[in-house]
Each structure stands twice: as structure tokens, then as C-alpha cells.
Design an enzyme around this catalytic site. Structure first.
Site, mmCIF file in Angstrom:
data_model
loop_
_atom_site.group_PDB
_atom_site.id
_atom_site.type_symbol
_atom_site.label_atom_id
_atom_site.label_comp_id
_atom_site.label_asym_id
_atom_site.label_seq_id
_atom_site.Cartn_x
_atom_site.Cartn_y
_atom_site.Cartn_z
ATOM 1 N N ASP A 71 0.861 -1.192 0.000
ATOM 2 C CA ASP A 71 0.000 0.000 0.000
ATOM 3 C C ASP A 71 0.896 1.240 0.000
ATOM 4 O OD1 ASP A 71 -2.231 1.937 1.207
ATOM 5 O OD2 ASP A 71 -3.263 0.096 0.615
ATOM 6 N N ASP A 72 0.434 2.314 0.577
ATOM 7 C CA ASP A 72 1.146 3.594 0.610
ATOM 8 C C ASP A 72 2.529 3.442 1.258
ATOM 9 O OD1 ASP A 72 1.418 6.271 0.252
ATOM 10 O OD2 ASP A 72 -0.299 6.853 1.469
ATOM 11 N N LYS B 100 -3.711 -0.466 -6.674
ATOM 12 C CA LYS B 100 -4.769 0.226 -5.916
ATOM 13 C C LYS B 100 -4.540 1.712 -6.151
ATOM 14 C CE LYS B 100 -6.104 1.007 -1.059
ATOM 15 N NZ LYS B 100 -5.905 0.493 0.312
ATOM 16 N N ASP C 25 -5.729 5.405 -5.362
ATOM 17 C CA ASP C 25 -6.481 6.154 -4.349
ATOM 18 C C ASP C 25 -6.953 7.492 -4.919
ATOM 19 O OD1 ASP C 25 -7.500 6.780 -1.814
ATOM 20 O OD2 ASP C 25 -5.799 5.826 -0.832
ATOM 21 N N GLY D 272 -16.285 5.156 -2.911
ATOM 22 C CA GLY D 272 -17.669 5.027 -3.369
ATOM 23 C C GLY D 272 -18.248 6.299 -3.953
ATOM 24 N N ARG E 196 -13.548 0.457 -4.126
ATOM 25 C CA ARG E 196 -13.995 0.655 -2.755
ATOM 26 C C ARG E 196 -15.356 1.332 -2.772
ATOM 27 N NH1 ARG E 196 -9.790 1.472 1.046
ATOM 28 N NH2 ARG E 196 -11.178 2.942 2.076
ATOM 29 N N ASP F 139 -12.564 4.143 5.069
ATOM 30 C CA ASP F 139 -11.685 3.100 5.629
ATOM 31 C C ASP F 139 -12.370 2.332 6.758
ATOM 32 O OD1 ASP F 139 -9.973 4.370 3.957
ATOM 33 O OD2 ASP F 139 -8.349 4.564 5.413
HETATM 34 C C1 GAL Z 1 -6.635 5.702 2.271
HETATM 35 C C2 GAL Z 1 -7.132 4.344 1.851
HETATM 36 C C3 GAL Z 1 -6.463 3.326 2.720
HETATM 37 C C4 GAL Z 1 -4.963 3.433 2.544
HETATM 38 C C5 GAL Z 1 -4.495 4.852 2.824
HETATM 39 C C6 GAL Z 1 -3.024 5.051 2.504
HETATM 40 O O1 GAL Z 1 -7.248 6.677 1.508
HETATM 41 O O2 GAL Z 1 -8.518 4.288 1.978
HETATM 42 O O3 GAL Z 1 -6.925 2.027 2.426
HETATM 43 O O4 GAL Z 1 -4.625 3.046 1.250
HETATM 44 O O5 GAL Z 1 -5.239 5.780 2.073
HETATM 45 O O6 GAL Z 1 -2.587 6.327 2.814
#
Ligand code: GAL
Length: 674
Positions: A320-321, A405, A407, A464, A481, A485
């Protein structure tokens, strides 16, 4: 504190008047705020949810409760409460973001006593003044006002009770504690082939599929009718190669060990669509968040294999991030150039060799995933793909990644600059926006995703907005999504999971609604703890996500699996509900008080049915409402968690006796029989 004036008055006239009991003040912030559940962050005493001075519409408050929708705090009033008062509103720390909108609700003994109406960022505080005479319990709620919970930083400022006696306490109404109990029987030592029954690939893309099989090792794999261009490694069960032309191939997979053999029909579809069943795997965010590193990712991949989860179809290892450099972090490992002279993204020093990392994951028979955003920065503040979309897509493919993924963060705030307000108003309003706003960045990257020489599952993460389920597939999205979160509380999980009906009709092979990642095991965004969900809540979580045909992405530290969590994630009869070829998303068919019954049609003509209990006490019932579930004639009933045949029931006149645990589930499969 008792008022000295009232005390003196009471003393002076005690002989002729009944005793006057003075009101004592109990501050909300002196209660156990940690018992609140909320959609983001931690409950804060005398501070906003992000830790600033409580401020609503420019007005500052010394005391109060800073929270985030969806939020709920349960207060036992102790018998003598007279009044609750507070100044409520969205905290100014969200900087007038139009996405922030909430409603404050005060509920007494199950009834609404006061509602604030929808409140937006920047609005002046509203005064809440509620008579509590006779009330026993109070629930202070903050809803997302129906538009998702992004930026919903909500303050109950200056909040206090006036009481004439009895102790006021805050506690969540929870089911009685239950020790973890394992329902999934161990897989037999003889071979059994698990996982999806269909697999999609694009022509000429590298083919990578690992036969998921339980049973004693060594095991020998073979396949009948494997199309030309593919080869199977008999020892590992890895199928690799490439298919040149479109077509469907019906293959039979075989597995053999010293104790027996197994076979399974398997369909390979070479065409435009991939992710024909919901992706299953792991993502780094819910356990490591900003502390992720290549080493941790490799160890997660090893753990997925060592734990045996790979034998149940778990495949993706997604970063992820925080694999990129950060715009202003004090952490040296995140500091460095964002891109080289040609504009190519440079990973941070914790990820010295992205290609090597993807190769490592592939060699284990797994697939690798990555994360970015369409704005200049990710949600965590690392470099993202704005104006480098095509180049990034190529880089991800060159490195060998199989999943992206994508964002939303910073796209709305920075990239569109002055358009932001207009756009957000559209996005969060009731009407779907056009290409110029929500859809554009996803369509843009979607084009580059399909142009790559490898198949990359494209996962949209914009919570969403603009009913993404209606257009996500049209921009090449494989999953999207549908919510903000998730966190590991009952409120968050059930609040998300039981609100997915509207997106369900859009679920189909290649297009999956994603109610966010799993929150079982050791989770905690950089500082892990055992999930706060009870065992029954975890059975509910996994059952519901499988019925909804959600992507299943484990979010825990897989080096710290306990037996309960591992069993929860390795029930093949449950997982097959998620992986069913028809790709239907279950909806709630029956809703009786705390009991919700969800039904999902399966490819073999059977129906998976989840009987959920949202109440804090076990629910007992004699169930006979088969017709609304589409069940007629004689039905064979199997308990999927216990992998046990339960009964044959006549849908016209029979009934099933059910005991559904508090916050728990019974997950059954119904198959028509003679
Ligand atoms: C949010 C996302 C999380 C995660 C996070 C990383 O926006 O919904 O699942 O990826 O960013 O900073």
C-alpha cells in the site's frame, strides 16, 4: 458540584419544604471516551480527532469529545440524569472541506431525543439541550449524513450532563465475552484442490496461476487439456506461459500424493476481462501503514506460503502507501528524489529493488500489488502519479506488478485547484458527476493499465464517490472501494458490511464491490494489536464479505497468525462462496429486528444464505421463510463453517431451528434435492 446557594436554601427551609436535590455537573470528557466506536482515528478528550484545539465555526472550546463519523458513544445515565447539553459541529481543522458533513443524534432508551440536522464544515456550532428525565441510557451518535465519512471530524464541545444522582458511565453495549472457537475442520491429508474454478487472462499476457491444493506434501500436479502455450510445474503446481489468442479452455486439474488423488474442473478464459473472481491476498496497510518495507513485504509473502494460506487460493501480496518518497517526512528512509531525470518514479530507500521484490513474490507462486493516487501525493503524502500516469503504468508493468490500488487523495484538493469546490459538491451530491470530475482520473489511468504487456488488476479507491459501482467497470476497474476506511470495531465493520445492497447488482466477473480490507488477526496501522472484533464478529465479517463477493485482502501481520485467525481464513467451503463463478453480490432479503438474512445465488444452482444477528444476545428462531430466498421444494442444508450436512427441509412446510450467536452468523448452503 452541589451549588452552595441551593444547599443553604435547603438547610434554611428544611422543615417546611421537601428536600431540593441540586444538580451536579458531569462532563462528557470525564467519561470513558475510549469506549466510543468511530469511523476514523481515536476518540479524543478535549481535542479534535486530529489532536487540535476544539474549534467549530471559529469558536474555540476548552472541553469536549473530538470524534469522527460514524461515531457512537453509549452512556449509562445512572438513574438521576436531568439534562445533556453540548455545542456540536464539524471541527474547523477540515478547512471547510465540502466533503465534511455529519449529523449529530442524541438517542435516549432507543428513541431520538434530538437531531442536529446535516451540518457542514465551517458552520457555527449548534446548541443541543436535551431533557433526560427518566432516561436510563443515552447514545451519542454522529452519522455521515448519508454521503460517506470523508473529512467528518465532529466535535461534541462543552458537553455535559446535569444529574441529581447515580453514576454516569460510558460503555459500549457488547455481547458477553466468548473465547475464540474454531469451526473449520482441518483439511484432510489426502489431496483436495481448492480455490477459484475459473481464471481470466488477456492474450499474450504472462499467465500465472498456482493450483491451490491442501493435503500432505510432496504432491504431484498434472492437468488435462491445458492449452498450448501453457506449462505446469508438476512439483509446485505453478502454471505459466502465455496464450496467443482469445478462447475458452476446459481443463481438468489433478493432484496426487502418497495418500490419494484429487481432480477439479477448471476453466481458462483468454479474453479482455481479468479478475473473473474477486482477488484474494494481503495488503500492507492495516498492519504496517507508513512503516512498510520490502523486507516486511517479503516476510509477508513467505508467511502466506508457510501458513498454508496459499493452498486455499490466497494470492496477492500488495504494497500500500509509503513505498515512494515522502514530501515532508522527518523519517530519513522516506526522504529522497521523487523521480529521476526522465520522470521515472523512485521508490524510497526501504524498497531498493522493486523488480527483485516482484520476482521474489512471483517465485513463491504469488502475485505482487502496488499503490498510487491520481493526485501529486498519496493519502499519506508520498509521491503519486499526477501527470506521470502513463510512465508509472509502464514502470509498474516493467517491475512486474500485477495489481494497482489507485487512491483519490490530493487529486481533489490540489490537482484540480479552483475546480475543487465545484467538483466536490458534485461528487458528494446526489447526482453522478461527469467525466470532468470523479471519473476522469480513473479513466485516464485505466487506459494505461490495459495497454501494458501484463495483466494488472485495477482497484479504484475513492470510497464510493459518485456511485462508483455504476461506472467503475467502464473505466477498466476490476474492483472499487464502496466506503471509507474500515477499522477493527463492530460498529465500523457492521456499519460498512450491512450497507452494501445498493452496489450489489453491479457485482459481476471482473467487477467487484470492495467494502475494504479484512480486519482480523493482528491489525493496527503500524502498531498492531489483536483485532477488537469478537470471534463471532469475525465469523460475521468473513461470511458477509464472502456473500458480497468482495475482494478478500487480509490486513494483519501474517507472521503473527494464531490458530483461530488461520482457521477463519482457510475454510474452503466459505471461500468458494466468495469465489463463485457467477459473481453475484448477496443482498439482504429478510430483516426482522436484529436478524438479517442475506442470500446469494451460486453457479451450481445452490444458494448461500447468511443468517446474521446484529443484537447483543443470541437470537433463537424457527425459520420458515424460504420463499423470499427463492427456495422451493426439498432443500439440502449444509453448514459451511462446520462443513457439515445439517438437514433436508421441505421449503413449503418445513422449518429450521436456528440459534444465531450475538453479533454472529450461521452460513448455510441450500441445494435443491429430491
Ligand atoms: C486511504 C485508503 C487506505 C490506505 C491509505 C493510505 O485513503 O482508503 O486504504 O490506502 O489511504 O494512505
Amino acid at each position: 458540584m452541589k451549588s452552595p446557594f441551593l444547599f443553604a436554601l435547603g438547610f434554611a427551609v428544611a422543615v417546611v419544604t421537601p428536600q431540593i436535590v441540586s444538580a451536579e455537573t458531569v462532563w462528557l470528557d470525564d467519561l470513558n471516551l475510549a469506549s466510543a466506536s468511530q469511523g476514523w482515528g481515536e476518540p479524543q478528550k478535549n481535542k479534535s480527532v486530529s489532536g487540535h484545539e476544539l474549534t467549530i465555526g471559529g469558536q474555540k472550546f476548552a472541553r469536549g469529545f473530538g470524534t469522527h463519523s460514524e461515531s457512537s458513544l453509549r452512556v449509562n445515565l445512572g438513574g438521576g440524569a436531568q439534562k445533556f447539553s453540548a455545542s456540536v459541529g464539524v471541527d474547523d481543522e477540515v478547512d471547510k472541506n465540502p466533503a465534511a458533513s455529519v449529523e449529530f443524534v442524541v438517542r435516549g432508551d432507543g428513541k431520538d431525543l434530538w437531531r442536529s440536522g446535516v451540518m457542514k464544515a465551517g458552520a457555527a456550532a449548534k446548541m443541543c439541550d436535551v431533557d433526560l428525565t427518566g432516561a436510563k441510557t443515552l447514545v451519542l451518535e454522529v452519522t455521515d449524513a448519508g454521503d460517506g465519512n470523508t473529512y467528518d471530524h465532529a466535535d461534541w464541545a462543552d458537553a455535559k450532563f446535569a444529574t441529581a444522582g447515580g453514576k454516569i458511565t460510558a460503555s459500549e453495549e457488547r455481547p458477553a465475552p466468548v473465547a475464540p472457537y474454531i469451526l473449520t475442520p482441518s483439511a484432510p491429508a489426502t489431496p483436495r484442490i481448492n480455490g477459484a474454478t475459473v481464471f481470466g487472462v488477456r492474450p499474450s499476457s504472462p499467465f500465472m496461476f498456482t493450483i491451490a491444493a491442501t493435503g500432505e506434501r510432496p504432491m504431484e500436479f498434472s492437468a488435462k487439456n491445458l492449452p498450448r502455450g501453457l506449462k505446469l510445474d508438476a512439483k509446485t503446481g505453478h502454471i505459466t506461459g502465455a496464450l496467443k489468442t482469445k478462447g475458452e479452455f476446459n481443463v481438468t486439474l489433478h493432484a496426487k500424493n502418497a495418500l490419494g488423488t484429487a481432480e477439479k474442473k477448471f476453466r481458462i478464459v483468454c479474453g479482455d476481462q481479468i479478475a473473473l473472481t474477486p482477488p484474494m491476498g494481503w495488503n500492507s496497510w492495516n498492519c504496517f501503514a507508513g512503516a512498510v518495507s520490502a523486507d516486511k513485504v517479503k516476510r509477508a509473502a513467505d508467511a502466506l506460503v508457510k501458513s498454508g494460506l496459499i493452498n486455499h487460493g490466497w494470492t496477492y501480496i500488495n504494497i500500500d502507501d509509503y513505498w515512494q518518497n515522502h514530501r515532508d517526512s522527518k523519517d530519513k528512509t522516506l526522504r529522497g528524489e521523487f523521480r529521476d531525470a526522465t520522470g521515472k518514479i523512485i521508490p524510497n530507500s526501504r524498497f531498493p529493488d522493486m523488480k527483485g521484490l516482484a520476482d521474489y513474490i512471483h517465485n513463491l507462486g504469488l502475485k505482487a500489488g502496488l499503490y498510487s493516487s491520481p493526485g501529486p501525493w498519496t493519502c499519506g503524502g508520498c509521491a503519486a502519479s499526477w501527470q506521470h500516469e502513463e510512465q508509472d503504468a509502464q514502470t509498474y508493468a516493467d517491475w512486474g506488478f500485477d495489481y494497482l490500488k489507485y487512491d483519490w487523495c490530493s487529486y481533489g484538493d490540489v490537482a484540480l485547484n479552483e475546480m475543487t469546490n465545484v467538483m466536490n459538491a458534485q461528487l458528494w451530491g446526489k447526482t453522478a458527476p461527469n467525466d470532468a470530475s470523479a471519473i476522469l482520473p480513473y479513466k485516464h489511468m485505466g487506459k494505461f493499465m490495459v495497454e501494458q504487456k501484463r495483466d494488472i488488476v485495477y482497484s479504484l479507491c475513492q470510497y464510493g464517490m459518485a456511485d462508483v459501482w455504476k461506472w467503475g467497470g467502464s473505466v477498466g476497474g476490476n474492483c472499487w472501494r464502496t466506503t471509507g476506511d474500515i477499522v477493527d470495531t463492530w460498529r465500523s465493520m457492521s456499519g460498512i458490511g450491512f450497507k452494501q445492497d445498493k452496489a450489489a447488482p453491479f457485482s459481476q466477473p471482473g467487477n467487484w464491490n470492495d467494502p475494504d480490507m479484512l480486519i482480523v488477526g493482528q491489525v493496527g496501522w503500524g502498531n498492531t494489536h489483536p483485532t477488537r472484533l469478537t470471534p463471532d464478529e469475525q465469523y460475521t465479517h468473513i461470511s458477509l464479505w464472502c456473500l458480497l463477493a468482495s475482494p478478500l485482502l487480509i490486513g494483519c501481520d501474517m507472521e503473527k497468525f494464531d490458530d483461530f485467525t488461520l482457521n477463519l481464513l482457510s475454510n474452503d467451503e466459505v471461500l468458494v462462496v466468495d469465489q463463485d463463478e457467477l459473481g453475484k453480490g448477496a443482498t439482504c432479503i429478510i430483516n426482522h429486528g436484529d436478524v438479517r438474512v442475506y442470500e446469494k445465488n451460486l453457479a451450481d444452482g445452490g444458494r448461500a444464505v447468511g443468517f446474521f444477528n446484529l443484537g447483543v444476545k443470541a437470537a433463537e428462531m424457527q425459520f420458515n421463510e424460504f420463499a423470499p430466498l427463492g427456495l422451493t421444494g426439498k432443500q439440502h442444508v449444509r453448514d459451511l463453517w462446520r462443513q457439515k450436512n445439517l438437514a433436508n427441509v421441505d421449503a413449503a412446510k418445513g422449518s429450521l431451528s436456528l440459534t444465531i450467536p450475538a453479533h454472529g452468523v450461521l452460513l448455510y448452503k441450500f441445494t435443491a434435492t429430491k
